[in-house]
Design a protein around this motif. Structure first.
Motif, PDB file in Angstrom:
ATOM      1  N   UNK A  65       0.816  -1.212   0.000  1.00  0.00           N
ATOM      2  CA  UNK A  65       0.000   0.000   0.000  1.00  0.00           C
ATOM      3  C   UNK A  65       0.852   1.266   0.000  1.00  0.00           C
ATOM      4  N   UNK A  66       2.044   1.199   0.579  1.00  0.00           N
ATOM      5  CA  UNK A  66       2.905   2.379   0.589  1.00  0.00           C
ATOM      6  C   UNK A  66       3.304   2.799  -0.822  1.00  0.00           C
ATOM      7  N   UNK A  67       3.533   1.826  -1.694  1.00  0.00           N
ATOM      8  CA  UNK A  67       3.885   2.142  -3.078  1.00  0.00           C
ATOM      9  C   UNK A  67       2.733   2.871  -3.774  1.00  0.00           C
ATOM     10  N   UNK A  68       1.506   2.463  -3.496  1.00  0.00           N
ATOM     11  CA  UNK A  68       0.347   3.150  -4.071  1.00  0.00           C
ATOM     12  C   UNK A  68       0.263   4.579  -3.555  1.00  0.00           C
ATOM     13  N   UNK A  69       0.558   4.774  -2.289  1.00  0.00           N
ATOM     14  CA  UNK A  69       0.552   6.123  -1.719  1.00  0.00           C
ATOM     15  C   UNK A  69       1.604   7.020  -2.346  1.00  0.00           C
ATOM     16  N   UNK A  70       2.805   6.475  -2.557  1.00  0.00           N
ATOM     17  CA  UNK A  70       3.867   7.258  -3.196  1.00  0.00           C
ATOM     18  C   UNK A  70       3.492   7.591  -4.637  1.00  0.00           C
ATOM     19  N   UNK A  71       2.891   6.644  -5.340  1.00  0.00           N
ATOM     20  CA  UNK A  71       2.465   6.892  -6.717  1.00  0.00           C
ATOM     21  C   UNK A  71       1.390   7.984  -6.754  1.00  0.00           C
ATOM     22  N   UNK A  72       0.456   7.930  -5.838  1.00  0.00           N
ATOM     23  CA  UNK A  72      -0.587   8.956  -5.783  1.00  0.00           C
ATOM     24  C   UNK A  72       0.012  10.321  -5.453  1.00  0.00           C
ATOM     25  N   UNK A  91      -1.750   9.738   2.112  1.00  0.00           N
ATOM     26  CA  UNK A  91      -2.307   9.074   3.296  1.00  0.00           C
ATOM     27  C   UNK A  91      -3.628   8.392   2.965  1.00  0.00           C
ATOM     28  N   UNK A  92      -4.499   9.095   2.267  1.00  0.00           N
ATOM     29  CA  UNK A  92      -5.815   8.542   1.939  1.00  0.00           C
ATOM     30  C   UNK A  92      -5.685   7.330   1.019  1.00  0.00           C
ATOM     31  N   UNK A  93      -4.838   7.420   0.013  1.00  0.00           N
ATOM     32  CA  UNK A  93      -4.675   6.301  -0.914  1.00  0.00           C
ATOM     33  C   UNK A  93      -4.057   5.101  -0.193  1.00  0.00           C
ATOM     34  N   UNK A  94      -3.044   5.336   0.622  1.00  0.00           N
ATOM     35  CA  UNK A  94      -2.420   4.237   1.366  1.00  0.00           C
ATOM     36  C   UNK A  94      -3.429   3.572   2.296  1.00  0.00           C
ATOM     37  N   UNK A  95      -4.196   4.371   3.023  1.00  0.00           N
ATOM     38  CA  UNK A  95      -5.213   3.811   3.924  1.00  0.00           C
ATOM     39  C   UNK A  95      -6.286   3.063   3.152  1.00  0.00           C
ATOM     40  N   UNK A  96      -6.688   3.597   2.008  1.00  0.00           N
ATOM     41  CA  UNK A  96      -7.710   2.934   1.203  1.00  0.00           C
ATOM     42  C   UNK A  96      -7.230   1.593   0.667  1.00  0.00           C
ATOM     43  N   UNK A  97      -6.004   1.537   0.181  1.00  0.00           N
ATOM     44  CA  UNK A  97      -5.477   0.271  -0.321  1.00  0.00           C
ATOM     45  C   UNK A  97      -5.332  -0.744   0.805  1.00  0.00           C
ATOM     46  N   UNK A  98      -4.900  -0.293   1.964  1.00  0.00           N
ATOM     47  CA  UNK A  98      -4.800  -1.209   3.118  1.00  0.00           C
ATOM     48  C   UNK A  98      -6.164  -1.700   3.561  1.00  0.00           C
ATOM     49  N   UNK A  99      -7.159  -0.820   3.521  1.00  0.00           N
ATOM     50  CA  UNK A  99      -8.521  -1.228   3.921  1.00  0.00           C
ATOM     51  C   UNK A  99      -9.112  -2.241   2.937  1.00  0.00           C
ATOM     52  N   UNK A 100      -8.838  -2.063   1.663  1.00  0.00           N
ATOM     53  CA  UNK A 100      -9.359  -2.991   0.666  1.00  0.00           C
ATOM     54  C   UNK A 100      -8.611  -4.329   0.659  1.00  0.00           C
TER      55      UNK A 100
END
Length: 102
Positions: A65-72, A91-100
């Motif tokens: 999920x951290x990679x998705x956050x950095x990309x966002x 933060x929102x993208x990382x949390x969203x990917x972790x939640x999913x």
């Protein structure tokens, strides 16, 4: 090796590096190449630290999920978003990917 020996060696090493920096002639620090490298070095070190913390776990390379956050955050930077918004998007993208993903 005891902890106190490691602390002492680290303290002496830090002092030696500081002393070495003070012994460099001022003329050497005024050269254009040295000034340019001194300006770019913190950026390179921060980028390397970010990459290591984002994409590595010990000796393994992985994406989470951290990679998705950095990309966002990179996309937000390309869109010239303000810094706080870039952080919020990451933060929102990382949390969203972790939640999913669990």
């Amino acid at each position: 090796m005891s902890v106190w020996i490691a602390i002492g060696v680290t303290a002496v090493g830090c002092y030696a590096v500081k002393l070495l920096g003070l012994l460099v002639p001022a003329g050497a620090l005024e050269r254009p190449l040295v000034r340019r490298l001194a300006a770019l070095l913190p950026v390179a070190l921060l980028a390397a630290l970010t990459a290591q913390q984002t994409f590595a776990d010990g000796q393994e390379l992985f994406l989470d999920a951290r990679a998705a956050g950095v990309a966002a955050a990179a996309v937000a930077l390309l869109l010239r978003a303000p810094f706080l918004l870039v952080v919020a998007v990451a933060v929102v993208v990382t949390a969203g990917v972790r939640a999913m993903g669990g």
